[in-house]
Write an enzyme that holds these catalytic residues in place. Structure first.
Site, PDB file in Angstrom:
ATOM      1  N   CYS A   1      31.132  38.490  37.699  1.00  0.00           N
ATOM      2  CA  CYS A   1      31.666  37.141  37.950  1.00  0.00           C
ATOM      3  C   CYS A   1      32.899  37.082  38.845  1.00  0.00           C
ATOM      4  O   CYS A   1      32.843  36.557  39.954  1.00  0.00           O
ATOM      5  CB  CYS A   1      32.038  36.464  36.640  1.00  0.00           C
ATOM      6  SG  CYS A   1      30.718  36.391  35.436  1.00  0.00           S
TER       7      CYS A   1
ATOM      8  N   HIS B   1      36.885  32.574  38.830  1.00  0.00           N
ATOM      9  CA  HIS B   1      36.958  33.022  37.442  1.00  0.00           C
ATOM     10  C   HIS B   1      38.433  32.888  37.056  1.00  0.00           C
ATOM     11  O   HIS B   1      39.279  33.572  37.602  1.00  0.00           O
ATOM     12  CB  HIS B   1      36.493  34.473  37.357  1.00  0.00           C
ATOM     13  CG  HIS B   1      36.247  34.948  35.974  1.00  0.00           C
ATOM     14  ND1 HIS B   1      35.025  34.808  35.357  1.00  0.00           N
ATOM     15  CD2 HIS B   1      37.056  35.568  35.089  1.00  0.00           C
ATOM     16  CE1 HIS B   1      35.091  35.331  34.152  1.00  0.00           C
ATOM     17  NE2 HIS B   1      36.307  35.798  33.968  1.00  0.00           N
TER      18      HIS B   1
HETATM   19 CA   LIG Z   1      28.785  35.247  36.598  1.00  0.00          CA
END
Ligand SMILES: [Ca+2]
Ligand SMILES: [Ca+2]
Length: 486
Positions: A84, A140
């Site tokens: 991510c 993120h």
């Molecule tokens: Ca992800």
């Protein structure tokens, strides 16, 4: 009718025509000066299980498929890092992991010192006359520190919620799944979609760059029951995951240290089918959220002047190569949905050339007529939007943990690990990557041609190795507590 009337009518009509032409010319000049808006839809952990990519025969994604039918689908698109935070840093900075040095979950954009003077795509648009809006999981961790000012207007924070009080199937809840909550309106992602649709009705006085990031189908896989009810659990097709597939591959990412359940754990607990069901349900829910945003755009004054780009940050294994989740250099970890649609884009064939999510940034700059950002390491896919058969000048590079790389072009995937171990797959005849051809002398030339693209230099990991390994041990220790709910 007399001649004078005819003459007056001609004069009036001619005058109206002249005024009309003038207004049209002014409008045209205005629209030429006004750059298109951008709506960027970001999805978390969605692999190729969408109708238009054919990754799973039971997938139901009518909204994304409708968008795909209106624009250009890149059916061989890959992340640059299959996890991510690192993938999102690459997309938003336009820099490869081998440059920014984030190869594993952890550091946020604003905590990486070498990105301090690298403008996010939002920042770049903002600096060139755009209003920037963002909501949900785009980076993120939110836009903080030296990127806090990149966003003019928030349309919602980050949350994968809500979560039930007790697990349905798995402890702890991070890998749990089940029909919860009761209605879409209780889901954060749906509230975000509604907020984005409402924000699309506004006039910002200048073009806008809006990013909307959904948190499903990232685990935990909680979505309302109606999305589970779309599927007949017992009739679902399970991924192809023969155990003997591992026999011809090196140990590197085989049975890799994981922070996801192992395939043996899932098979042992009899939970494979349930997880496949929950993942498909979560994808269909997310598809509905995408549809809500796109309906907002259709209803808005910006329809016809807005480019829509949709991507997922990386893929996801559900048992393929006996692996769960991400972080590998195999197809299921790296292949993602990637669509660009909007004014001037003619629908047509999928682009089957390998492209990278690094290409998002330079492509949008070119499509919006913004000056080139010399830092960017991706390549604009405008030529492939115009003609999907146009080859990309170089293959796509994917990196996972420092020193391990995959090279993907239209037909091949070549992997070389830090210790020199290799894998080679021919996608025309082996889309499941079952047969490792790396030791077959017949393909030595292919291997060495692709091997020339393996990065010779790679930035060291942002997080020092010692700290990363300690963190991984902590995660694994936590993970050893994992168990199915009896
Ligand atoms: Ca992800
Ligand atoms: Ca194999």
């Amino acid at each position: 009718m007399n001649g004078m009337f005819e003459l007056r009518r001609f004069r009036r009509t001619g005058f109206r025509c002249a005024i009309g032409f003038l207004l049209w010319a002014v409008a045209l000049m205005g629209s030429a000066a006004r750059r298109p808006n951008v709506l960027m839809i970001c999805i978390d952990d969605l692999n190729d299980w969408v109708g238009h990519l054919g990754g799973h025969p039971d997938a139901q994604t009518p909204q994304m498929d409708a968008l795909a039918a209106q624009g250009r689908v890149f059916s061989n698109a890959h992340c640059s890092v299959p996890v991510c935070s690192a993938s999102r840093i690459s997309i938003l900075s336009g820099l490869d992991a081998t440059t920014h040095g984030s190869y594993e979950l952890g550091p946020n954009y604003h905590s990486i010192e070498r990105l301090r003077n690298v403008p996010t795509i939002h920042r770049y648009f903002k600096d060139h006359g755009y209003t920037t809006l963002s909501g949900g999981k785009v980076l993120h961790g939110s836009f903080q520190g030296f990127v806090a000012d990149d966003i003019d207007q928030s349309i919602g924070g980050q949350s994968g919620g809500p979560r039930p009080e007790r697990s349905f199937n798995w402890e702890p809840r991070v890998w749990d799944w089940g029909p919860y909550p009761e209605t879409d309106s209780e889901m954060f992602d749906y509230q975000l979609a509604r907020a984005a649709a409402a924000a699309l009705q506004e006039d910002y006085g200048q073009p806008f760059f809006m990013s909307v990031g959904f948190s499903r189908p990232h685990v935990p896989l909680y979505v309302p029951p109606k999305w589970f009810d779309l599927f007949d659990r017992d009739a679902l097709t399970l991924p192809r995951a023969p155990k003997e597939d591992l026999e011809d591959i090196p140990d590197n990412f085989k049975n890799m240290d994981q922070v996801a359940p192992t395939h043996d754990m899932i098979l042992g607990a009899g939970l494979w089918r349930g997880l496949v069901h929950a993942y498909l349900a979560s994808i269909s829910f997310t598809d509905h959220c995408v549809g809500t945003v796109l309906e907002g755009l259709r209803q808005s004054p910006h329809m016809g002047q807005t480019l829509v780009v949709l991507w997922s940050d990386h893929g996801f294994h559900l048992g393929e190569k006996q692996h769960w989740a991400k972080r590998t250099l195999w197809e299921e970890s790296t292949r993602v949905p990637f669509i660009i649609a909007g004014p001037g884009i003619e629908p047509g064939d999928h682009c089957r050339e390998a492209v990278s999510l690094l290409d998002v940034y330079p492509t949008l700059l070119e499509m919006c007529g913004l000056p080139r950002n010399a830092l960017l390491e991706g390549i604009s896919v405008v030529p492939q939007i115009e003609d999907p058969a146009t080859p990309r000048p170089s293959p796509v590079i994917i990196s996972s943990y420092q020193g391990n790389h995959a090279v993907r072009n239209r037909d091949w995937r070549y992997i070389r690990y830090r210790d020199g171990a290799e894998e080679l797959y021919h996608h025309q005849i082996d889309p499941d990557e079952f047969r490792n051809l790396a030791s077959d002398p017949a393909f030595a030339a292919v291997k060495s041609r692709l091997g020339e693209w393996i990065p010779r230099k790679a930035a060291p990991e942002v997080i020092p190795l010692k700290i990363r390994l300690e963190e991984r041990e902590r995660r694994k220790a936590r993970f050893r507590q994992n168990r199915p709910v009896k």
